[in-house]
Design an enzyme around this catalytic site. Sequence first.
Site, PDB file in Angstrom:
ATOM      1  N   CYS A 120      36.221 -15.079 -18.059  1.00 31.07           N
ATOM      2  CA  CYS A 120      37.293 -15.140 -17.066  1.00 31.07           C
ATOM      3  C   CYS A 120      38.710 -15.174 -17.652  1.00 31.07           C
ATOM      4  O   CYS A 120      39.589 -14.474 -17.145  1.00 31.07           O
ATOM      5  CB  CYS A 120      37.069 -16.264 -16.050  1.00 31.07           C
ATOM      6  SG  CYS A 120      36.368 -17.773 -16.697  1.00 31.07           S
ATOM      7  N   ARG A 128      27.399 -19.821 -26.341  1.00 26.49           N
ATOM      8  CA  ARG A 128      27.528 -21.233 -25.996  1.00 26.49           C
ATOM      9  C   ARG A 128      26.715 -22.063 -26.969  1.00 26.49           C
ATOM     10  O   ARG A 128      25.571 -21.757 -27.266  1.00 26.49           O
ATOM     11  CB  ARG A 128      27.034 -21.468 -24.565  1.00 26.49           C
ATOM     12  CG  ARG A 128      27.917 -20.688 -23.600  1.00 26.49           C
ATOM     13  CD  ARG A 128      27.498 -20.832 -22.169  1.00 26.49           C
ATOM     14  NE  ARG A 128      28.359 -19.988 -21.336  1.00 26.49           N
ATOM     15  CZ  ARG A 128      28.285 -19.912 -20.034  1.00 26.49           C
ATOM     16  NH1 ARG A 128      27.390 -20.617 -19.380  1.00 26.49           N
ATOM     17  NH2 ARG A 128      29.099 -19.128 -19.369  1.00 26.49           N
ATOM     18  N   GLN A 164      26.369 -11.861 -19.833  1.00 21.70           N
ATOM     19  CA  GLN A 164      26.650 -12.308 -18.483  1.00 21.70           C
ATOM     20  C   GLN A 164      27.246 -11.174 -17.660  1.00 21.70           C
ATOM     21  O   GLN A 164      28.172 -10.507 -18.113  1.00 21.70           O
ATOM     22  CB  GLN A 164      27.632 -13.476 -18.546  1.00 21.70           C
ATOM     23  CG  GLN A 164      27.543 -14.373 -17.341  1.00 21.70           C
ATOM     24  CD  GLN A 164      28.362 -15.621 -17.543  1.00 21.70           C
ATOM     25  OE1 GLN A 164      29.473 -15.563 -18.045  1.00 21.70           O
ATOM     26  NE2 GLN A 164      27.820 -16.751 -17.147  1.00 21.70           N
ATOM     27  N   ASP A 201      29.457 -10.744 -15.595  1.00 21.14           N
ATOM     28  CA  ASP A 201      30.569 -11.613 -15.240  1.00 21.14           C
ATOM     29  C   ASP A 201      31.562 -10.823 -14.408  1.00 21.14           C
ATOM     30  O   ASP A 201      32.072  -9.804 -14.849  1.00 21.14           O
ATOM     31  CB  ASP A 201      31.231 -12.010 -16.568  1.00 21.14           C
ATOM     32  CG  ASP A 201      31.730 -13.423 -16.543  1.00 21.14           C
ATOM     33  OD1 ASP A 201      31.754 -14.024 -15.455  1.00 21.14           O
ATOM     34  OD2 ASP A 201      32.104 -13.917 -17.615  1.00 21.14           O
ATOM     35  N   HIS A 224      34.955 -10.994 -11.518  1.00 17.99           N
ATOM     36  CA  HIS A 224      35.999 -11.809 -10.904  1.00 17.99           C
ATOM     37  C   HIS A 224      36.713 -11.010  -9.838  1.00 17.99           C
ATOM     38  O   HIS A 224      37.149  -9.896 -10.083  1.00 17.99           O
ATOM     39  CB  HIS A 224      36.979 -12.288 -11.981  1.00 17.99           C
ATOM     40  CG  HIS A 224      36.281 -13.091 -13.039  1.00 17.99           C
ATOM     41  ND1 HIS A 224      35.874 -12.556 -14.241  1.00 17.99           N
ATOM     42  CD2 HIS A 224      35.858 -14.383 -13.039  1.00 17.99           C
ATOM     43  CE1 HIS A 224      35.243 -13.480 -14.940  1.00 17.99           C
ATOM     44  NE2 HIS A 224      35.220 -14.588 -14.248  1.00 17.99           N
ATOM     45  N   LYS A 257      30.898 -24.286  -6.338  1.00 19.16           N
ATOM     46  CA  LYS A 257      30.145 -23.041  -6.407  1.00 19.16           C
ATOM     47  C   LYS A 257      28.951 -23.029  -5.464  1.00 19.16           C
ATOM     48  O   LYS A 257      28.407 -24.079  -5.113  1.00 19.16           O
ATOM     49  CB  LYS A 257      29.661 -22.781  -7.845  1.00 19.16           C
ATOM     50  CG  LYS A 257      28.553 -23.709  -8.304  1.00 19.16           C
ATOM     51  CD  LYS A 257      28.074 -23.345  -9.717  1.00 19.16           C
ATOM     52  CE  LYS A 257      27.043 -24.360 -10.194  1.00 19.16           C
ATOM     53  NZ  LYS A 257      26.742 -24.268 -11.612  1.00 19.16           N
ATOM     54  N   HIS A 286      34.724 -16.221  -9.035  1.00 19.24           N
ATOM     55  CA  HIS A 286      33.812 -15.820 -10.112  1.00 19.24           C
ATOM     56  C   HIS A 286      32.459 -15.530  -9.474  1.00 19.24           C
ATOM     57  O   HIS A 286      32.009 -16.293  -8.630  1.00 19.24           O
ATOM     58  CB  HIS A 286      33.572 -16.963 -11.096  1.00 19.24           C
ATOM     59  CG  HIS A 286      34.806 -17.589 -11.669  1.00 19.24           C
ATOM     60  ND1 HIS A 286      35.050 -17.614 -13.023  1.00 19.24           N
ATOM     61  CD2 HIS A 286      35.850 -18.236 -11.093  1.00 19.24           C
ATOM     62  CE1 HIS A 286      36.188 -18.265 -13.254  1.00 19.24           C
ATOM     63  NE2 HIS A 286      36.699 -18.640 -12.091  1.00 19.24           N
TER      64      HIS A 286
END
Length: 658
Positions: A351, A380, A398, A400, A402, A485, A531
């Site tokens: 992000c 991670r 991911q 990912d 946005h 979330k 997200h």
Amino acid sequence: MSAQITVTVAGSERSVAEQTTAGELFEGDRTVVVARVNGQLRDLFHVLADGDVVEAVTVDSEDGLAVLRHSTAHVLAQAVQQLRADAKLGIGPPIRDGFYYDFDVETPFHPDDLKALEKAMQKIINEGQTFARRVVTDAEALEELAHEPYKCELVGLKGGNAEEAAEGAGVEVGAGELTIYDNVRRDGTRAWGDLCRGPHIPNTKLIGNAFKLMRSAAAYWRGSEKNPQLQRVYGTAWPTKDDLKAYLDRLAEAERRDHRRLGAELDLFSFPTELGPGLPVFHPKGGVLKREMEDYVRARHIEEGFQYVGTPHISKEELFFTSGHLPYYSQGMFPAMDVDGQHYRLKAMSCPMHNLIYKARQRSYRELPLRLFEFGTVYRDEKSGVLQGLTRVRMITQDDSHSYVTKETAGAEVKHLLDFVLGLLKDFGLDDYYLELSTRDDAKDKFIGSDEQWAAATKVLEEVATASGLDLVPDPGGAAYYGPKISVQARDAIGRTWQMSTIQYDFNQPERFGLEYQAADGSREQPVMIHSAKFGSIERFIGVLTEHYAGAFPVWLSPVQVLGVPVAEDYADYLGEVLDRLKAKGVRVELDDSDDRFPKKIRNASKSKVPFTLIAGEEDRAAGAVSFRFRDGSQKNGVPIDDAIDEIVAAIESRAQV
RNA sequence: GCUGGCGUGGCGCAAUCGGUAGCGCACCUGUCUUGUAAACAGGUGGUUGAGAGUUCGAGUCUCUUCGCCAGCUCCA
């Protein structure tokens, strides 16, 4: 003639003698383990009062099972203290499919100890001990349990917050009066006792032999790593031996489906120790799976209005201070690398980088919603003990994305994303799910932003989630530090649930990055970013799908879609031509032209879980046909080549399971 | 990260009390190849996760370390 009282049993009134116990109402029915008296679960020894409303609770009901398992936990504790005089009792509640009991013991339990404990438990069960309830005062309990420090601690916590003291502690000390349950032998002597709220089954006999100790492991006292670790023994108990067997079969089935096992068997992926824990490599067959998924998801994102972007794997760490990741979640990020005197970090989230793309130039309200998407590879630093196959790794691909939107349109975007996510999961064959709404709890230092911001964000998510009509489960404290979330919990083929997609409402990062857009009236406004991750992680999703399908993937995902097996060497060329025609249509084909004999080739085809095995021998060749063999062993012989090709191509296009 | 269990050829397993590391599958070679889950024969491959120690001798015992599994804690 004693006085009579009137009680209501299963909806109808009955007149019974005073001092009648709940158990006496259900005399002869051995499936009744406790009773619900005026809504409260009570022992069968509970003496009824005039006007009581009584219902039987049978062992196969949810409450009945919990009582059975809790009582079995008591038997375990008694057995442990028999064999280990030094054992101090922790707590022992029922859990899903079983129970556990925590002990402070000098020496941890070895798997062999569990066998010995099972034997001791069986002896206790066969003794036919009754569970007798006894009310005590705090002072009496503290005196009687002076040698049980953990129990004494619970006595001190009694009332209101016992459940908070430790998960399951509520079964030890309720909010009301304090009670001890004594296990009494047939001759009236007391075998053992434990501080407990109850209720319990009347007699250990009811446990029979339908129980089993599963494993032992350490667990922190009262669930905090600051506390000492106790040794926890897990067990399971069921109404009948057959139920126990069915449960064990279920576990065996889950083991057969384990993606770590199937991944090796089907040559999909592996975890080379040379790379380090939590770092998978995908083999060619697993690579097909990964690429098919990514291709499809990429195409779907573009259809849903996303633009595909790309960002680096590392960045100067300042970026993560700006985003808030470092101050809040530094322990989840790999340590910094020093490059030319600058600290760089592997990224844990994409992000912040997408925010930089947003910021690369001035944005107009006309551009919103601006949707950015990539398959971001993030790293991670998961604690070594939590890594697990593909479902918990240190390198995550991911999906990912946005969405940058105005505050006013945030709700519409969340709905758009939720519909998108659910449709996508369905395309992969997961169509049983519920939603979880993760919000902030009182531990405010874990979260940034004002109460008002959180309330507004949570409201948007909650409204959309509720409107979806799906089950919505609250998850207080589960939010990301920057916002609440919604997550989609999908159930797989054998009923396990997995957290898949997440949609997060973030008002923090736009502020921290100073994101803005120019509104229609010329003013500068701050966007909201949403997200969303559809699979969460491609790796985890591959793991979940592997288990969901037990390795027998739908045709479109299968690494090899068609395997040709000639009945004998002579027919290899003929079959090869058929396969070439399929290959020309983009079908992934293989021909087994090894020198194995035919039955062996069938066996290999079967073990490889390929969806279509195409077979050709003399009969097929003479007729210009091929024969199908499916994964369930069924066959379809003499299918004209054109029809066979059409059938296979159609199955791929429709993403069918065969 | 913590606690416990476990690490033997690619995979699944065996090796009594410490006494020459075996088996099946896979793989390689050869002979074979006609209808739906294993043709036959021969062969290659391991020094027992790694390191140190005890011992005449260690896969077996001790310590350290790496990894895997389970649970706990954690999971942006």
